[in-house]
Design an enzyme around this catalytic site. Sequence first.
Site, short mmCIF file in Angstrom:
data_model
loop_
_atom_site.label_atom_id
_atom_site.label_comp_id
_atom_site.label_asym_id
_atom_site.label_seq_id
_atom_site.Cartn_x
_atom_site.Cartn_y
_atom_site.Cartn_z
N CYS A 85 64.37 72.10 23.81
CA CYS A 85 64.78 73.26 22.81
C CYS A 85 66.29 73.69 23.18
CB CYS A 85 63.72 74.41 22.61
SG CYS A 85 64.37 75.68 21.40
N ASN B 184 30.79 56.96 5.30
CA ASN B 184 31.08 56.45 6.87
C ASN B 184 30.61 55.15 6.50
OD1 ASN B 184 31.05 56.21 9.54
ND2 ASN B 184 31.31 58.32 9.49
N HIS C 257 43.87 70.23 12.95
CA HIS C 257 44.35 69.76 14.15
C HIS C 257 45.81 69.36 14.14
CE1 HIS C 257 39.98 68.36 15.30
NE2 HIS C 257 40.21 69.77 15.20
N CYS D 265 66.79 76.80 23.54
CA CYS D 265 66.70 77.63 24.48
C CYS D 265 66.39 77.16 25.83
CB CYS D 265 65.48 78.54 23.78
SG CYS D 265 63.92 78.03 24.30
N ASN E 297 42.62 65.19 10.83
CA ASN E 297 43.72 64.09 10.84
C ASN E 297 45.16 64.76 11.22
OD1 ASN E 297 41.61 62.33 10.87
ND2 ASN E 297 42.38 61.67 8.90
N TYR F 252 52.56 60.09 22.22
CA TYR F 252 52.80 60.73 20.90
C TYR F 252 53.82 59.95 20.13
CZ TYR F 252 49.10 63.92 21.41
OH TYR F 252 47.86 64.68 21.39
N1 APR Z 1 35.52 54.09 6.24
C1 APR Z 1 34.88 55.29 6.54
N2 APR Z 1 34.47 55.69 8.03
C2 APR Z 1 35.00 55.01 8.82
C3 APR Z 1 35.80 54.00 8.56
C4 APR Z 1 36.28 53.51 7.14
N3 APR Z 1 36.98 52.74 6.92
N4 APR Z 1 36.09 53.51 10.07
C5 APR Z 1 35.78 54.23 10.81
N5 APR Z 1 34.82 55.15 10.23
C6 APR Z 1 34.00 56.28 10.92
C7 APR Z 1 33.52 56.09 12.15
O1 APR Z 1 32.20 55.31 11.90
C8 APR Z 1 33.28 57.28 12.68
O2 APR Z 1 32.17 57.92 12.45
O3 APR Z 1 35.05 57.06 11.19
C9 APR Z 1 34.77 57.82 12.14
C10 APR Z 1 35.50 58.27 13.07
O4 APR Z 1 35.13 59.13 14.07
P1 APR Z 1 35.93 59.47 15.51
O5 APR Z 1 36.92 58.41 15.85
O6 APR Z 1 35.24 60.37 16.21
O7 APR Z 1 37.16 60.51 14.77
P2 APR Z 1 37.05 62.07 14.20
O8 APR Z 1 35.48 62.41 13.98
O9 APR Z 1 38.08 62.36 13.07
O10 APR Z 1 37.31 62.86 15.58
C11 APR Z 1 37.55 64.11 15.74
O11 APR Z 1 38.26 64.15 17.67
O12 APR Z 1 39.72 63.34 19.29
C12 APR Z 1 39.40 64.35 18.61
O13 APR Z 1 41.26 65.54 17.72
C13 APR Z 1 40.60 64.28 17.61
O14 APR Z 1 40.59 65.00 15.15
C14 APR Z 1 39.90 64.12 15.99
C15 APR Z 1 38.45 64.52 16.45
#
Ligand code: APR
Length: 246
Positions: A146, A211, A118, A148, A101, A66
Site C-alpha cells: 500500500c 448437488n 467469504h 502507506c 464463493n 491467489y
Molecule cells: N453441480 C452441483 N454440485 C456440484 C457440482 C455441480 N456441477 N460439482 C461439484 N458439486 C458439489 C460437490 O458434490 C460438493 O458437495 O459441490 C460441492 C463442493 O463442495 P466443496 O468443494 O466443499 O465447496 P464448498 O462447500 O463451497 O466449501 C465451503 O470451504 O474451503 C472453504 O472457503 C472455502 O467457501 C469454501 C468453503
Amino acid sequence: MEISENLIARLQSADSVVFFTGAGISAESGIPTFRGKDGIWNKLKPEELANFNAFMRNPEMVWEWYKYRRGIVHQSKPNDGHIAIARFEEIIKKVSVVTQNIDNLHRRAGSRNIYELHGNIERNYCIKCRTFYNDDLDIKDKVPRCVCGGLIRPDVVWFGEYLPEDQYSGAERVSSACDIFFVVGTTGIVFPAASLIYSAKRAGAYIVEVNVEETEVSSVAGESYFGEAGKILPAIFNKISEKKGT
Ligand code: APR
C-alpha cells in the site's frame, strides 16, 4: 428431469427465495472445488495458504496462489446455473444469493442481491490502513504494498477469520425470512456459513438441495436434485416460467 409438483406449487406462491451456493455451482465454469475427487484441499493445505499466519509467514507464496486462482476466475464465465439463478429475479418477487464463493460469477451473471460470505477474489485491502484496491491492482512486486507501506492482501475470508459482519447479518436476515432456501453445490460443512441452512429450516423455509451427490444437507432437505447445477437450475426455472406464462 422430473421437478416435483410440490416444488412447482411452492415456487409459484413464493414471495422470497434464497440461493445458498458453494464451489459446486462454479465447477461447470472450470473453477475447481475444494473437496471431492479433484478438490483443491486434496493437493494443498489450507493452513499453508488460506490463513493469516500463513500469509504473514510467506506472503509471496500466498499471493502466488491467489494470482493463480484469480487467473482461473478471469478466464471463467458464468454458467447456466448462475444465469438461471439470476433469471429467477424475473419471476420471484425477492431473490437473494448467499454465496461462499469468491469468484464474482453471480454478479457477472446478473444477480443483484448478493451476500458474499467469504469475500471476493477481485478485491484487495491493506492490512495496515485497510485501503481497498480493486482487481486491476498492478501487482508489480511479488507482494504488493500500500502507499502507506502496509502489506496488501486479497479480500477473502481465511480460516479462523470472522465473516464480514454486514454480509453475514444480511444473509442471516434473508435466510430466516424466505419461503424456499436452495442449497446449491456445497458440502455444507464449513461454519458459520453452513449454519444459515439450519437457520432457514428453523424459520420454516423449504430446503431444496442441488448437488451431484448426497451431502450432510441431504438429510435436512425437503427434496434433493442430484445432478449438475448447470442443468437442474435451468430446468426448474423453465418449468416455473412456463407455468407463470413468462
Ligand atoms: N453441480 C452441483 N454440485 C456440484 C457440482 C455441480 N456441477 N460439482 C461439484 N458439486 C458439489 C460437490 O458434490 C460438493 O458437495 O459441490 C460441492 C463442493 O463442495 P466443496 O468443494 O466443499 O465447496 P464448498 O462447500 O463451497 O466449501 C465451503 O470451504 O474451503 C472453504 O472457503 C472455502 O467457501 C469454501 C468453503
